[in-house]
Design a protein around this motif. Structure first.
Motif, mmCIF file in Angstrom:
data_model
loop_
_atom_site.group_PDB
_atom_site.id
_atom_site.type_symbol
_atom_site.label_atom_id
_atom_site.label_comp_id
_atom_site.label_asym_id
_atom_site.label_seq_id
_atom_site.Cartn_x
_atom_site.Cartn_y
_atom_site.Cartn_z
ATOM 1 N N LEU A 1 -5.050 -2.876 -3.661
ATOM 2 C CA LEU A 1 -5.413 -2.449 -5.011
ATOM 3 C C LEU A 1 -6.268 -3.506 -5.705
ATOM 4 N N ALA A 2 -5.921 -4.785 -5.506
ATOM 5 C CA ALA A 2 -6.719 -5.853 -6.109
ATOM 6 C C ALA A 2 -8.118 -5.905 -5.505
ATOM 7 N N ALA A 3 -8.201 -5.758 -4.178
ATOM 8 C CA ALA A 3 -9.503 -5.831 -3.512
ATOM 9 C C ALA A 3 -10.429 -4.714 -3.963
ATOM 10 N N LEU A 4 -9.872 -3.545 -4.228
ATOM 11 C CA LEU A 4 -10.686 -2.383 -4.620
ATOM 12 C C LEU A 4 -10.796 -2.235 -6.135
ATOM 13 N N ARG A 5 -10.272 -3.218 -6.873
ATOM 14 C CA ARG A 5 -10.344 -3.227 -8.342
ATOM 15 C C ARG A 5 -9.675 -2.000 -8.954
ATOM 16 N N VAL A 6 -8.613 -1.547 -8.355
ATOM 17 C CA VAL A 6 -7.858 -0.417 -8.900
ATOM 18 C C VAL A 6 -6.872 -0.948 -9.938
ATOM 19 N N ALA A 7 -6.995 -0.526 -11.173
ATOM 20 C CA ALA A 7 -6.063 -0.953 -12.212
ATOM 21 C C ALA A 7 -4.655 -0.488 -11.844
ATOM 22 N N PRO A 8 -3.668 -1.374 -11.865
ATOM 23 C CA PRO A 8 -2.333 -1.008 -11.389
ATOM 24 C C PRO A 8 -1.644 0.053 -12.233
ATOM 25 N N ALA B 1 -11.591 2.358 -16.407
ATOM 26 C CA ALA B 1 -10.878 1.756 -15.276
ATOM 27 C C ALA B 1 -11.209 2.499 -13.978
ATOM 28 N N ARG B 2 -11.265 3.811 -14.026
ATOM 29 C CA ARG B 2 -11.602 4.582 -12.820
ATOM 30 C C ARG B 2 -13.033 4.299 -12.365
ATOM 31 N N ALA B 3 -13.928 4.072 -13.314
ATOM 32 C CA ALA B 3 -15.327 3.793 -12.959
ATOM 33 C C ALA B 3 -15.487 2.441 -12.286
ATOM 34 N N ARG B 4 -14.528 1.529 -12.476
ATOM 35 C CA ARG B 4 -14.607 0.193 -11.882
ATOM 36 C C ARG B 4 -14.135 0.168 -10.427
ATOM 37 N N VAL B 5 -13.484 1.214 -9.972
ATOM 38 C CA VAL B 5 -12.886 1.191 -8.635
ATOM 39 C C VAL B 5 -13.978 1.066 -7.579
ATOM 40 N N ARG B 6 -13.751 0.191 -6.630
ATOM 41 C CA ARG B 6 -14.712 -0.092 -5.561
ATOM 42 C C ARG B 6 -14.361 0.732 -4.327
ATOM 43 N N GLU B 7 -15.322 1.411 -3.773
ATOM 44 C CA GLU B 7 -15.096 2.192 -2.558
ATOM 45 C C GLU B 7 -14.924 1.251 -1.366
ATOM 46 N N PRO B 8 -13.917 1.475 -0.535
ATOM 47 C CA PRO B 8 -13.724 0.584 0.622
ATOM 48 C C PRO B 8 -14.823 0.776 1.661
ATOM 49 N N ALA B 9 -15.201 -0.322 2.280
ATOM 50 C CA ALA B 9 -16.217 -0.245 3.335
ATOM 51 C C ALA B 9 -15.622 0.247 4.642
ATOM 52 N N GLY B 10 -14.323 0.214 4.753
ATOM 53 C CA GLY B 10 -13.643 0.631 5.978
ATOM 54 C C GLY B 10 -12.212 0.138 5.945
ATOM 55 N N ARG B 11 -11.586 0.120 7.087
ATOM 56 C CA ARG B 11 -10.203 -0.336 7.181
ATOM 57 C C ARG B 11 -10.148 -1.860 7.053
ATOM 58 N N PHE B 12 -9.320 -2.359 6.143
ATOM 59 C CA PHE B 12 -9.238 -3.809 5.968
ATOM 60 C C PHE B 12 -7.813 -4.299 5.766
ATOM 61 N N LEU B 13 -6.840 -3.412 5.735
ATOM 62 C CA LEU B 13 -5.438 -3.779 5.579
ATOM 63 C C LEU B 13 -4.702 -3.528 6.889
ATOM 64 N N PHE B 14 -4.023 -4.558 7.389
ATOM 65 C CA PHE B 14 -3.351 -4.445 8.691
ATOM 66 C C PHE B 14 -1.934 -5.011 8.568
#
Length: 416
Positions: free
Chosen positions: A263-270, A296-309
């Motif tokens: 959530l922090a990486a994608l700038r999603v407001a908690p 807040a929704r406009a700030r969300v960053r689209e993920p480039a791919g899988r990054f959480l493991f």
């Protein structure tokens, strides 16, 4: 390597000295030693001003938008209170009089519901239930006097939750005081809305968010977190940012660290996926809240791919982590599997490794043994974790959150 206890209680004694009471309108409560993180979060929000760091709390002021933004964006705080009165309190009668003077009708209709949470002790007010009852009586008597009706009590889901904090100013022998506030968050901010299940020893979301934040700001929070390098001894840690780096949790449990990192990486407001106490108040501004939520929704960053493991030996925990990550909107960004620490390795990330900085981030909260005899049973786990980091995660930076120094030494890695 973090060596910190798990006492995340947000209850604390206010410390109003050295600042005028009228200048403090809001209190962001938090776990001890995370106050600098909360203050940094508040400084990043527009409209917020007059930030004062205390013990287990950060005070600030601002317009209604500052209150709404604080609830929406704060990752490390547990609650945001609206301070209504900070007054001398010599006993039950003074508490009653102070509570009865306040304009509760600005926030609550006469036929609404309320609850009172009381903390602290003073002479004549040594029982929190009695303190709450005295406050409730004062509020209801004010309504009955003005309208002939009074609110009902609903401890679970009130329209307004009143917070009463009894304390002594300027030390244990100082004058007794009472802080009367409204809980604008209710329920607490760690309830993001994504965790429907938890493991045997769940990590609270706000504490997980604090650990993640400290990987970005080394040295913040009284040295609560420092890096362990699986590279050459003596190398200096690089500044990290969760975005665009593979993030690995080798003891993922129910996935809370991965959720908060994602959530922090994608700038999603908690606070985007939940409701707050202030939305039930009479002075709630729905148009303002809609505007801030849209921002807040406009700030969300689209993920480039899988990054959480993530990985864990407990199959049930892995299933829970997958469900929680999906509920957080991170299902497509994450891969979680059942795996022994001895078999774990870095994830296959497409593209060349970075020219500078770490190749990725390992962050985990292994069990540390709270019952007698647990420590010895966990020594092989910590040795396996250290061995895996040294042999297979070269170029990564690892953060291990534990409260057991003896077990931490079993990692065999020197903390930087």
């Amino acid at each position: 390597m973090a060596l910190a206890p798990r006492n995340t209680s947000s209850r604390s004694h206010p410390s109003p000295q050295a600042r005028p009471a009228a200048a403090v309108r809001y209190l962001a409560l938090c776990a001890r030693h995370t106050e600098p993180l909360v203050a940094a979060e508040l400084r990043s929000l527009p409209e917020v001003r007059d930030i004062v760091v205390g013990h287990g709390q950060v005070a600030f002021s601002g317009p209604k938008a500052a209150l709404y933004r604080a609830n929406l964006y704060l990752r490390c705080a547990s609650r945001v209170l609206v301070q209504l009165a900070d007054v001398p309190c010599g006993g039950p009668d003074e508490l009653y009089a102070a509570a009865r003077r306040l304009p509760w009708e600005d926030y609550l209709p006469a036929d609404g519901t309320l609850a009172v949470s009381a903390h602290g002790v003073l002479p004549g007010l040594s029982n929190s239930m009695f303190t709450a009852l005295k406050t409730k009586d004062a509020v209801c008597d004010r309504f009955r006097e003005r309208s002939g009706r009074r609110p009902d009590v609903d401890p679970a889901h009130p329209q307004v939750r009143i917070n009463v904090q009894l304390y002594r100013a300027e030390g244990p022998d100082g004058p007794p005081r009472c802080l009367l506030s409204l809980d604008s968050s209710d329920p607490p901010l760690h309830q993001r809305g994504y965790r429907h299940e938890a493991g045997a020893a769940p990590l609270k979301e706000t504490l997980a968010a604090s650990i993640v934040a400290l990987t970005d700001e080394l040295g913040v929070g009284a040295g609560a977190l420092t890096a362990v390098h699986a590279v050459a001894p003596g190398s200096a840690p690089s500044a990290l940012h969760p975005a665009d780096l593979p993030i690995v949790d080798l003891c993922c449990g129910s996935g809370t660290l991965l959720c908060e990192a994602g959530l922090a990486a994608l700038r999603v407001a908690p606070g985007l996926s939940r409701r707050f106490g202030f939305q039930r108040w009479r002075d709630f501004d729905p148009a303002l809240w809609q505007r801030l939520s849209d921002e807040a929704r406009a700030r969300v960053r689209e993920p480039a791919g899988r990054f959480l493991f993530g990985s864990d030996l407990d199959r049930r925990a892995v299933q829970t982590a997958r469900r929680n990550l999906t509920a957080a909107g991170l299902g497509d960004c994450a891969q979680v599997r059942v795996q022994d620490l001895f078999e774990a390795g870095p994830p296959p990330v497409p593209g060349p490794p970075p020219e500078s900085g770490p190749r990725g981030l390992v962050i985990c909260n292994p069990p540390y043994g709270e019952r007698l005899g647990d420590e010895n049973d966990l020594i092989p786990l910590y040795r396996a974790l250290g061995d895996t980091l040294k042999r297979r995660f070269l170029g990564y930076v690892a953060y291990v959150f534990t409260a057991n120094l003896m077990l931490a030494r079993q990692l065999g890695l020197r903390p930087s």
